[in-house]
Write a protein that holds these residues in place. Structure first.
Motif, PDB file in Angstrom:
ATOM      1  N   THR A 227       0.828  -1.203   0.000  1.00 21.84           N
ATOM      2  CA  THR A 227       0.000   0.000   0.000  1.00 21.84           C
ATOM      3  C   THR A 227       0.860   1.250   0.000  1.00 21.84           C
ATOM      4  N   LEU A 228       1.934   1.233   0.793  1.00 19.36           N
ATOM      5  CA  LEU A 228       2.860   2.365   0.816  1.00 19.36           C
ATOM      6  C   LEU A 228       3.399   2.653  -0.587  1.00 19.36           C
ATOM      7  N   ILE A 229       3.829   1.613  -1.269  1.00 16.56           N
ATOM      8  CA  ILE A 229       4.399   1.794  -2.604  1.00 16.56           C
ATOM      9  C   ILE A 229       3.337   2.316  -3.574  1.00 16.56           C
ATOM     10  N   ALA A 230       2.171   1.693  -3.579  1.00 18.63           N
ATOM     11  CA  ALA A 230       1.129   2.080  -4.527  1.00 18.63           C
ATOM     12  C   ALA A 230       0.651   3.500  -4.287  1.00 18.63           C
ATOM     13  N   PHE A 231       0.385   3.874  -3.040  1.00 17.46           N
ATOM     14  CA  PHE A 231      -0.156   5.192  -2.745  1.00 17.46           C
ATOM     15  C   PHE A 231       0.871   6.280  -3.058  1.00 17.46           C
ATOM     16  N   CYS A 232       2.128   6.016  -2.703  1.00 19.37           N
ATOM     17  CA  CYS A 232       3.162   7.025  -2.958  1.00 19.37           C
ATOM     18  C   CYS A 232       3.383   7.235  -4.455  1.00 19.37           C
ATOM     19  N   LEU A 233       3.364   6.176  -5.220  1.00 16.33           N
ATOM     20  CA  LEU A 233       3.637   6.302  -6.644  1.00 16.33           C
ATOM     21  C   LEU A 233       2.446   6.864  -7.416  1.00 16.33           C
ATOM     22  N   ILE A 234       1.240   6.418  -7.068  1.00 14.50           N
ATOM     23  CA  ILE A 234       0.068   6.776  -7.873  1.00 14.50           C
ATOM     24  C   ILE A 234      -0.565   8.079  -7.398  1.00 14.50           C
ATOM     25  N   TRP A 235      -0.770   8.241  -6.104  1.00 11.78           N
ATOM     26  CA  TRP A 235      -1.491   9.405  -5.604  1.00 11.78           C
ATOM     27  C   TRP A 235      -0.571  10.540  -5.177  1.00 11.78           C
ATOM     28  N   LEU A 236       0.578  10.214  -4.585  1.00 13.59           N
ATOM     29  CA  LEU A 236       1.464  11.261  -4.093  1.00 13.59           C
ATOM     30  C   LEU A 236       2.554  11.640  -5.098  1.00 13.59           C
ATOM     31  N   LYS A 237       2.731  10.837  -6.151  1.00 16.24           N
ATOM     32  CA  LYS A 237       3.708  11.115  -7.192  1.00 16.24           C
ATOM     33  C   LYS A 237       5.128  11.223  -6.652  1.00 16.24           C
ATOM     34  N   HIS A 238       5.451  10.365  -5.666  1.00 12.06           N
ATOM     35  CA  HIS A 238       6.813  10.347  -5.144  1.00 12.06           C
ATOM     36  C   HIS A 238       7.744   9.659  -6.137  1.00 12.06           C
ATOM     37  N   ARG A 239       9.029   9.947  -5.991  1.00 12.13           N
ATOM     38  CA  ARG A 239      10.021   9.272  -6.826  1.00 12.13           C
ATOM     39  C   ARG A 239      10.097   7.791  -6.462  1.00 12.13           C
ATOM     40  N   PRO A 240      10.195   6.910  -7.447  1.00 13.51           N
ATOM     41  CA  PRO A 240      10.236   5.474  -7.162  1.00 13.51           C
ATOM     42  C   PRO A 240      11.370   5.083  -6.228  1.00 13.51           C
ATOM     43  N   ALA A 241      12.541   5.697  -6.388  1.00 13.24           N
ATOM     44  CA  ALA A 241      13.679   5.318  -5.548  1.00 13.24           C
ATOM     45  C   ALA A 241      13.386   5.597  -4.080  1.00 13.24           C
ATOM     46  N   ARG A 242      12.795   6.757  -3.796  1.00 18.15           N
ATOM     47  CA  ARG A 242      12.499   7.093  -2.399  1.00 18.15           C
ATOM     48  C   ARG A 242      11.389   6.190  -1.843  1.00 18.15           C
ATOM     49  N   THR A 243      10.434   5.870  -2.695  1.00 17.46           N
ATOM     50  CA  THR A 243       9.329   5.013  -2.250  1.00 17.46           C
ATOM     51  C   THR A 243       9.830   3.611  -1.912  1.00 17.46           C
ATOM     52  N   VAL A 244      10.657   3.063  -2.796  1.00 18.75           N
ATOM     53  CA  VAL A 244      11.199   1.726  -2.545  1.00 18.75           C
ATOM     54  C   VAL A 244      12.088   1.742  -1.306  1.00 18.75           C
ATOM     55  N   THR A 245      12.827   2.830  -1.114  1.00 15.83           N
ATOM     56  CA  THR A 245      13.674   2.951   0.076  1.00 15.83           C
ATOM     57  C   THR A 245      12.823   2.930   1.343  1.00 15.83           C
ATOM     58  N   ALA A 246      11.694   3.645   1.329  1.00 11.77           N
ATOM     59  CA  ALA A 246      10.816   3.668   2.500  1.00 11.77           C
ATOM     60  C   ALA A 246      10.260   2.289   2.800  1.00 11.77           C
ATOM     61  N   ALA A 247       9.817   1.580   1.753  1.00 10.83           N
ATOM     62  CA  ALA A 247       9.273   0.239   1.955  1.00 10.83           C
ATOM     63  C   ALA A 247      10.349  -0.707   2.473  1.00 10.83           C
ATOM     64  N   ALA A 248      11.562  -0.600   1.911  1.00 11.20           N
ATOM     65  CA  ALA A 248      12.659  -1.462   2.357  1.00 11.20           C
ATOM     66  C   ALA A 248      13.032  -1.161   3.809  1.00 11.20           C
TER      67      ALA A 248
END
Length: 626
Positions: A227-248
């Motif tokens: 959910t963190l990855i999907a919401f950040c990428l689709i709704w918040l438009k975060h950078r993929p690298a930062r999103t994956v870092t947060a999930a990791a």
């Protein structure tokens, strides 16, 4: 919990209505009232102990004794037993007073739940207000409930749940799990609002502790990370690298907390193992596998599972079924202390027919849950009739703050709905969904002030009624206990009388005994824990009441001789009153245990064994009674 530099854009205190300002000032008093009302349950809530509770208590004893090999359990996780062990130590409990200490532990967990509710609602409102600034669809209407109104609603729903499925009288980990999951979701929402990695780390830590409370949290952690990855990428438009870092980072923190136990469990099982409760429950409730006393050669009871039992219970006699539990050296009733031990290598397979049957049953149970918890959804309907409206933005760029808790809550209902729904399992999902829906309500633009006033007033009324109902129930429980002369709700006359009488017969700590019938064996064997004995042999009669089956039981004397040969000092069963008179061959030799419905048949006691002076452990309960 507001963080400096992260304040949402909200109305200033000067724009608050007098009612909102009064509720903000009254908040500490309400929290105190809610805590005091619930504290009464720690003294006077009814006895509700079952086999699950005794297993957790036994693991708590092993933790206090630093017997870590016995703590590693594929069915029960260790965090809640650790809390029980801490409470046992802090309150200097004995066998006869420990249950009151455990009620107090549950009260401490309730306070933790209150904090978790506040963290969740505040994070929900914080994300709502932050995303309001970035919403591409302008929403001019004012949110119906402010931060404090949502707090009141959350605590009210928690108090109601604590009167019902999360009662303090239930020695179970579900309330602790709920608190950890709410903290985890609160941290996830905070991350969405701030993009600070520390909140991703906090989510992993909270969910790691949730896993240590119950293995279900492992699946929930995966869902939160996705959910963190999907919401950040689709709704918040975060950078993929930062999103994956947060999930990791969240997964890494989860592993730091939960990893040592997973490693220990996997080492003890000789395979990667995150806990077997989910697979076993699927086999039982969906696959049709026999739940209790499954044997290697009983293929008719395998259901859809593939059964290659590594160490099944030892069957001493087939008719009636007499079983030995000596193989497992832990637990008051080893058969339920670690059912994953006896069912190891039961490999679950998908069962379409069983899934349809289980899902149909669970849909009914979900409907019953909603009927049993009408307060919040009826209030929601009233607010909609009063002019409130939903603004559930869901497109990318919209203020979809509500989506994550609603989505996760629905998934919790769905996961349990595939296997087995119980009210205590899904309360956290209900809280997450309802609080998110209330937070998404907007006031009518034509009568904004009036709608907000009505909504806030009704929420406050519900909060007061929840505390008032708890106070009324507690007063009634206390009156009933005073009339009965009982020292507390945790005191059950049948259970404690049976334990005292067994101790007086010379049966006590370290002894092995036998039981007969589901009431004395599986459903509530706390009497055996109080006595200090272990149930190592069972005459399995799956139906109740016991007496008709005892009367019609084939090979009765052979079964008794088989149990006696195992070294059991007594055979204990729970019989309806007035039947075990001792005047007939069928009842000869059985002794009533105090004034309870438990009876004992001496097997390996000295011939002159008779009630003697009560053991020292009883002094605590006698003092409490006085």
């Amino acid at each position: 919990m507001q963080i400096q530099g992260e304040q949402p854009i909200t109305a200033s205190s000067s724009q608050e209505s007098p009612l909102q300002r009064g509720l903000r000032r009254f908040w500490p008093i309400y929290c105190l009232l809610a805590a005091l009302a619930t504290l009464g349950y720690a003294f006077w809530d009814k006895y509700q102990i079952d086999g699950d509770a005794v297993a957790y208590m036994d693991i708590g004893d092993l933790i206090r004794a630093h017997h870590w090999a016995g703590v590693i359990n594929g069915y029960w996780n260790p965090l809640y037993p650790a809390c029980l062990a801490l409470g046992h130590t802090l309150f200097h409990a004995t066998r006869y007073t420990e249950l009151h200490a455990y009620y107090m532990v549950n009260f401490g967990i309730f306070l933790l739940e209150m904090l978790a509710i506040v963290a969740f609602t505040d994070s929900l409102v914080h994300l709502r207000d932050i995303r309001e600034m970035a919403d591409t669809v302008q929403q001019r209407a004012q949110p119906l409930l402010d931060r404090y109104a949502l707090r009141y609603l959350g605590i009210a729903m928690l108090v109601i749940a604590s009167q019902r499925e999360l009662s303090l009288g239930k020695v179970r980990p579900d309330a602790l799990l709920q608190a950890c999951l709410l903290f985890g979701m609160a941290a996830l929402l905070r991350y969405f609002a701030t993009a600070h990695l520390r909140y991703a780390a906090l989510m992993g830590v909270a969910l790691g502790f949730a896993y240590l409370a119950k293995s279900f949290a492992f699946a929930f952690t995966i869902l939160c990370a996705l959910t963190l990855i999907a919401f950040c990428l689709i709704w918040l438009k975060h950078r993929p690298a930062r999103t994956v870092t947060a999930a990791a980072l969240a997964f890494a923190c989860f592993a730091v907390v939960a990893g040592p136990y997973i490693a220990a469990l996997s080492h003890s099982r000789g395979r990667l193992d995150f806990g077997d409760s989910g697979t076993l429950n699927y086999a039982w409730y969906v696959g049709g596998t026999k739940k209790m006393h499954l044997q290697r050669d009983e293929t008719a009871f395998d259901g859809s599972a593939e059964v290659h039992l590594k160490h099944p219970e030892k069957e001493l006699l087939q008719s009636p079924e007499v079983l030995s539990y000596k193989l497992l050296p832990y637990g008051t009733y080893p058969d339920w202390f670690d059912t994953s031990f006896w069912n190891e290598q039961v490999k679950t397979h998908f069962s379409p027919r069983g899934e349809i049957r289980a899902s149909s049953r669970d849909l009914v149970l979900v409907a019953r849950y909603l009927v049993n918890h009408p307060e919040s959804w009826l209030l929601l309907i009233v607010l909609l009739l009063a002019g409130a409206r939903f603004e559930l933005g869901w497109r990318p760029g919209c203020n979809a703050f509500w989506m994550t808790p609603v989505f996760l809550g629905i998934l919790v209902f769905f996961i349990y709905g595939l296997v087995n729904v119980e009210e205590r399992y899904v309360t956290v999902a209900f809280l997450a969904i309802m609080l998110a829906l209330f937070a998404s309500l907007r006031a009518s633009s034509r009568r904004e002030t009036g709608t907000v006033l009505v909504a806030t007033s009704l929420v406050f009324l519900l909060a007061l009624l929840a505390v008032g109902e708890s106070t009324r129930v507690i007063a009634e429980l206390r009156r009933d206990l005073n009339v009965a002369g009982s020292p507390g709700g945790w005191y059950d006359p049948d259970t404690f009388e049976a334990a005292h009488a067994l101790n007086a017969m010379g049966v006590g700590p370290g002894d092995a005994i036998a039981c007969i019938g589901t009431r004395a064996c599986l459903y509530d064997h706390y009497w055996a824990r109080l006595t200090g004995v272990r149930i190592l042999t069972e005459i399995y009669l799956p139906e109740a009441p016991l007496y008709p089956y005892w009367a019609a039981m084939p090979n009765r004397e052979l079964a008794i001789d088989t149990v006696r040969a195992q070294g059991a000092k007594v055979l204990v069963g729970y019989f309806s009153p007035g039947l075990m008179t001792g005047a007939t061959p069928l009842t000869a030799g059985w002794r009533e245990l105090g004034e309870s419905h438990f009876y004992a048949l001496p097997l390996n006691l000295p011939p002159d064994a008779s009630p003697s002076q009560l053991p020292p452990e009883r002094s605590g309960i006698d003092d409490a009674t006085k």
